[in-house]
Structure formats: structure tokens, C-alpha cells
Design a protein around this motif. Sequence first.
Motif, PDB file in Angstrom:
ATOM      1  N   VAL A 178       0.857  -1.196   0.000  1.00 29.56           N
ATOM      2  CA  VAL A 178       0.000   0.000   0.000  1.00 29.56           C
ATOM      3  C   VAL A 178       0.887   1.238   0.000  1.00 29.56           C
ATOM      4  CG1 VAL A 178      -1.968   1.120   1.092  1.00 29.56           C
ATOM      5  CG2 VAL A 178      -1.666  -1.339   1.322  1.00 29.56           C
TER       6      VAL A 178
ATOM      7  N   GLY B 198      -0.742   1.767  -4.841  1.00 28.34           N
ATOM      8  CA  GLY B 198      -1.828   1.112  -4.106  1.00 28.34           C
ATOM      9  C   GLY B 198      -2.839   2.134  -3.627  1.00 28.34           C
TER      10      GLY B 198
ATOM     11  N   SER C 149      -2.884  -4.803   2.845  1.00 25.48           N
ATOM     12  CA  SER C 149      -1.806  -5.405   3.631  1.00 25.48           C
ATOM     13  C   SER C 149      -1.380  -4.416   4.710  1.00 25.48           C
ATOM     14  CB  SER C 149      -0.626  -5.755   2.718  1.00 25.48           C
ATOM     15  OG  SER C 149      -0.128  -4.590   2.101  1.00 25.48           O
TER      16      SER C 149
ATOM     17  N   ALA D 160       7.533 -10.424   0.448  1.00 27.27           N
ATOM     18  CA  ALA D 160       6.088 -10.177   0.584  1.00 27.27           C
ATOM     19  C   ALA D 160       5.248 -11.389   0.208  1.00 27.27           C
ATOM     20  CB  ALA D 160       5.686  -8.975  -0.272  1.00 27.27           C
TER      21      ALA D 160
ATOM     22  N   VAL E 240       1.219  -5.572 -10.746  1.00 31.92           N
ATOM     23  CA  VAL E 240       1.544  -4.228 -11.254  1.00 31.92           C
ATOM     24  C   VAL E 240       3.033  -3.906 -11.109  1.00 31.92           C
ATOM     25  CG1 VAL E 240      -0.793  -3.447 -10.645  1.00 31.92           C
ATOM     26  CG2 VAL E 240       1.120  -2.789  -9.189  1.00 31.92           C
ATOM     27  N   MET E 241       3.848  -4.888 -10.692  1.00 33.41           N
ATOM     28  CA  MET E 241       5.277  -4.612 -10.478  1.00 33.41           C
ATOM     29  C   MET E 241       5.996  -4.463 -11.821  1.00 33.41           C
ATOM     30  SD  MET E 241       6.101  -7.317  -7.418  1.00 33.41           S
ATOM     31  CE  MET E 241       5.245  -8.672  -8.210  1.00 33.41           C
TER      32      MET E 241
ATOM     33  N   PRO F 121      -1.064   0.403 -13.949  1.00 35.74           N
ATOM     34  CA  PRO F 121      -1.868   1.557 -13.512  1.00 35.74           C
ATOM     35  C   PRO F 121      -0.936   2.740 -13.243  1.00 35.74           C
ATOM     36  CG  PRO F 121      -1.619  -0.023 -11.720  1.00 35.74           C
ATOM     37  CD  PRO F 121      -0.887  -0.597 -12.893  1.00 35.74           C
TER      38      PRO F 121
HETATM   39  N1  NDP Z   1       4.304   4.660  -8.656  1.00 35.44           N
HETATM   40  C1  NDP Z   1       3.875   4.425  -9.886  1.00 35.44           C
HETATM   41  O1  NDP Z   1       3.501   5.350 -10.634  1.00 35.44           O
HETATM   42  C2  NDP Z   1       3.783   3.015 -10.418  1.00 35.44           C
HETATM   43  C3  NDP Z   1       4.328   1.940  -9.720  1.00 35.44           C
HETATM   44  N2  NDP Z   1       4.237   0.678 -10.245  1.00 35.44           N
HETATM   45  C4  NDP Z   1       4.793  -0.473  -9.526  1.00 35.44           C
HETATM   46  O2  NDP Z   1       4.092  -0.605  -8.304  1.00 35.44           O
HETATM   47  C5  NDP Z   1       4.956  -1.098  -7.300  1.00 35.44           C
HETATM   48  C6  NDP Z   1       4.892  -0.176  -6.106  1.00 35.44           C
HETATM   49  O3  NDP Z   1       5.325   1.117  -6.508  1.00 35.44           O
HETATM   50  P1  NDP Z   1       5.052   2.385  -5.585  1.00 35.44           P
HETATM   51  O4  NDP Z   1       3.639   2.348  -5.101  1.00 35.44           O
HETATM   52  O5  NDP Z   1       5.552   3.551  -6.313  1.00 35.44           O
HETATM   53  O6  NDP Z   1       6.059   2.025  -4.362  1.00 35.44           O
HETATM   54  P2  NDP Z   1       5.960   2.461  -2.846  1.00 35.44           P
HETATM   55  O7  NDP Z   1       7.332   2.308  -2.294  1.00 35.44           O
HETATM   56  O8  NDP Z   1       5.250   3.766  -2.708  1.00 35.44           O
HETATM   57  O9  NDP Z   1       5.013   1.329  -2.206  1.00 35.44           O
HETATM   58  C7  NDP Z   1       5.403   0.023  -1.992  1.00 35.44           C
HETATM   59  C8  NDP Z   1       4.696  -0.442  -0.720  1.00 35.44           C
HETATM   60  O10 NDP Z   1       4.966  -1.836  -0.521  1.00 35.44           O
HETATM   61  C9  NDP Z   1       5.077  -2.028   0.873  1.00 35.44           C
HETATM   62  N3  NDP Z   1       5.752  -3.277   1.189  1.00 35.44           N
HETATM   63  C10 NDP Z   1       7.084  -3.543   1.228  1.00 35.44           C
HETATM   64  N4  NDP Z   1       7.295  -4.805   1.651  1.00 35.44           N
HETATM   65  C11 NDP Z   1       6.077  -5.349   1.878  1.00 35.44           C
HETATM   66  C12 NDP Z   1       5.636  -6.618   2.325  1.00 35.44           C
HETATM   67  N5  NDP Z   1       6.507  -7.584   2.662  1.00 35.44           N
HETATM   68  N6  NDP Z   1       4.317  -6.847   2.430  1.00 35.44           N
HETATM   69  C13 NDP Z   1       3.423  -5.873   2.121  1.00 35.44           C
HETATM   70  N7  NDP Z   1       3.785  -4.629   1.702  1.00 35.44           N
HETATM   71  C14 NDP Z   1       5.091  -4.390   1.575  1.00 35.44           C
HETATM   72  C15 NDP Z   1       5.844  -0.827   1.332  1.00 35.44           C
HETATM   73  O11 NDP Z   1       5.694  -0.675   2.741  1.00 35.44           O
HETATM   74  P3  NDP Z   1       6.818   0.120   3.580  1.00 35.44           P
HETATM   75  O12 NDP Z   1       6.572   1.569   3.288  1.00 35.44           O
HETATM   76  O13 NDP Z   1       6.483  -0.281   4.970  1.00 35.44           O
HETATM   77  O14 NDP Z   1       8.155  -0.359   3.091  1.00 35.44           O
HETATM   78  C16 NDP Z   1       5.158   0.283   0.536  1.00 35.44           C
HETATM   79  O15 NDP Z   1       4.031   0.761   1.230  1.00 35.44           O
HETATM   80  C17 NDP Z   1       6.364  -1.201  -7.905  1.00 35.44           C
HETATM   81  O16 NDP Z   1       6.645  -2.545  -8.221  1.00 35.44           O
HETATM   82  C18 NDP Z   1       6.276  -0.348  -9.164  1.00 35.44           C
HETATM   83  O17 NDP Z   1       7.084  -0.881 -10.203  1.00 35.44           O
HETATM   84  C19 NDP Z   1       3.553   0.425 -11.397  1.00 35.44           C
HETATM   85  C20 NDP Z   1       2.975   1.443 -12.113  1.00 35.44           C
HETATM   86  C21 NDP Z   1       3.101   2.822 -11.699  1.00 35.44           C
END
Ligand code: NDP
Length: 254
Positions: free
Chosen positions: A9, A13, A33, A78, A93-94, A117
Motif C-alpha cells: 500500500v 496502491g 496489507s 512479501a 503491477v510490479m 496503472p
Molecule cells: N508509482 C507508480 O507510478 C507506479 C508503480 N508501479 C509499480 O508498483 C509497485 C509499487 O510502486 P510504488 O507504489 O511507487 O512504491 P511504494 O514504495 O510507494 O510502495 C510500496 C509499498 O509496498 C510495501 N511493502 C514492502 N514490503 C512489503 C511486504 N513484505 N508486504 C506488504 N507490503 C510491503 C511498502 O511498505 P513500507 O513503506 O512499509 O516499506 C510500501 O508501502 C512497484 O513494483 C512499481 O514498479 C507500477 C505502475 C506505476
Amino acid sequence: MRDIGIIGVGEIGRAIVDGLCDGVEDPPRIHLSPRGARTAAELSERHEGVRVCAGNQEVVDSSEIVVIAVRRQDRHEALAGLKVDDGRIVVNVMAGVGNDDLRRTLATDAPLVRAIPLPAVRERRSVTVTYPSHPAVDSLFERLGGTLPVADEAAFDVFSALTGTLTTHYAYLATLTSWAAGHGIPPEAAETYVRGLFQGVGRSLGDGTRSLRRLAADHETPNGSNERIRTTWFDRANSEALTRALDALLADLA
Ligand SMILES: NC(=O)C1=CN([C@@H]2O[C@H](COP(=O)(O)OP(=O)(O)OC[C@H]3O[C@@H](n4cnc5c(N)ncnc54)[C@H](OP(=O)(O)O)[C@@H]3O)[C@@H](O)[C@H]2O)C=CC1
């Protein structure tokens, strides 16, 4: 689909949750999560049908569609050990993580759908590329601004590379603003003016009757200032450098 889970999230997310819930009469139930705790708590306070789960397995168990939105390097921590039965649909979406890779990690036969997204799903104004097409996933992203299912993973990677160019565009505008400020224009005035100029560009992009080359030509006086900057700065070498950077990104994503 009534129950949607999100593992990871963060930025994207949160944008998905807001897009699905903000001002929506009958939003889905969303299961988050626990990591990214502050964002998850804020979303569950703001939206009635959103709750934070005790762990990632609970997210899966509560959801018909599970969106995996952790950073690529966090995916094993994760996801390893999660049980995802074949009845769920997983949305990956990774960036740069193929479905084969994700299937190995999750060890499941559930349908896996890749999606791109973008943050503008928050305003339900972004078209999301998907592969392979799945009716439930395509209808989810229809609610967020539209779906563009593509024919194969190679095409998916090309679209994914295109999305890597967005922040360069903002940096370009910031450079224009700094240049003007360096010539004594108050930074705020420079920034307001540059934003306005390129909002106009954004509006003209909405005119689908003119090609991009046509739009460029229509904004250019022969031997004028625009032609001068285009041909002296965005020249063949610059354009080829951009093409090479995109090719290299594509090679890493594939
Ligand atoms: N931002 C964008 O515009 C886009 C992103 N993406 C993809 O989406 C994914 C996320 O990107 P983004 O939202 O920017 O990244 P962020 O770093 O903002 O979010 C990732 C989230 O994952 C959480 N996380 C880490 N480890 C775990 C775990 N073990 N279980 C559950 N949650 C966990 C993190 O929590 P914590 O903060 O506690 O570490 C954080 O909240 C990436 O793979 C990226 O490639 C795809 C399209 C567009």
C-alpha cells in the motif's frame, strides 16, 4: 467483483484505492496489507469499505482480485509462502516482473494478469495496459479510466517502457523554469507561465483528429523560434539518444 485485496500500500496502491472509492456510490470492499501502515490506516479511516488486514495471507483469503503492488525487490519477502488458490485472480503491477517469475514465487495456477496503472487512476483518468486480457481485471480498470489489453508480453513491455518517460517530462519543464529564473524572472512567475504553456499542450493532445507530427507543425512558424529549438536541441543526436535509452530500458524490462 466485491472484494479486492492490495498487497503493497504505497503510491500506486493508494491511487487505486482512492480511484475505486472516492465519491463512488457503491464501492467494492478493499482489504489492505498491513505494511505501509500509515497509508493503510489513513485509507481505512477515509473510506468506509476499506480495512487493514493482519497479514498478507489474510488479504489473499479475503479477496477475489489480489493486486500485488510492492517494489520489485520486496516481492519475495512479501509473497513467498502465500497460498493463492486457483479461484483468485492476481493482478501484477510490479514493473519488470513477468508473470512467469511471479508464478514461480506464488506457486499457484490462479490467473495472473500484468497491469500498468498510473497515478492518475486516482482521478479515474488513466488508461491501464493489461496482459493477458481478463474480463474481471479489465472491468476493474475500466472503472479507473479505461483498459488497453495488449496481445503479448513483448507489447506490454513496450508500453511499460513508455511510462518510464513521465518524470523526464516534468524535469524538462523544471529546467525551462530554472533557465528563466536564471535570467532574472521571479521563479514563481516562471513556473506559473511554464505550467500554463504546457497545460495548453495537454489540451491540444486531446484533439485526436490531428497527429502528433501535425500538432508540432501547426505550432511552428517556418524559421521561427519553435523550429529553432526543435532542430538545434531536439536534433537527430538527441532523438537517437532517447531511442537508445528506451531500448536499454526495454531490454531490462523484458
Ligand atoms: N508509482 C507508480 O507510478 C507506479 C508503480 N508501479 C509499480 O508498483 C509497485 C509499487 O510502486 P510504488 O507504489 O511507487 O512504491 P511504494 O514504495 O510507494 O510502495 C510500496 C509499498 O509496498 C510495501 N511493502 C514492502 N514490503 C512489503 C511486504 N513484505 N508486504 C506488504 N507490503 C510491503 C511498502 O511498505 P513500507 O513503506 O512499509 O516499506 C510500501 O508501502 C512497484 O513494483 C512499481 O514498479 C507500477 C505502475 C506505476
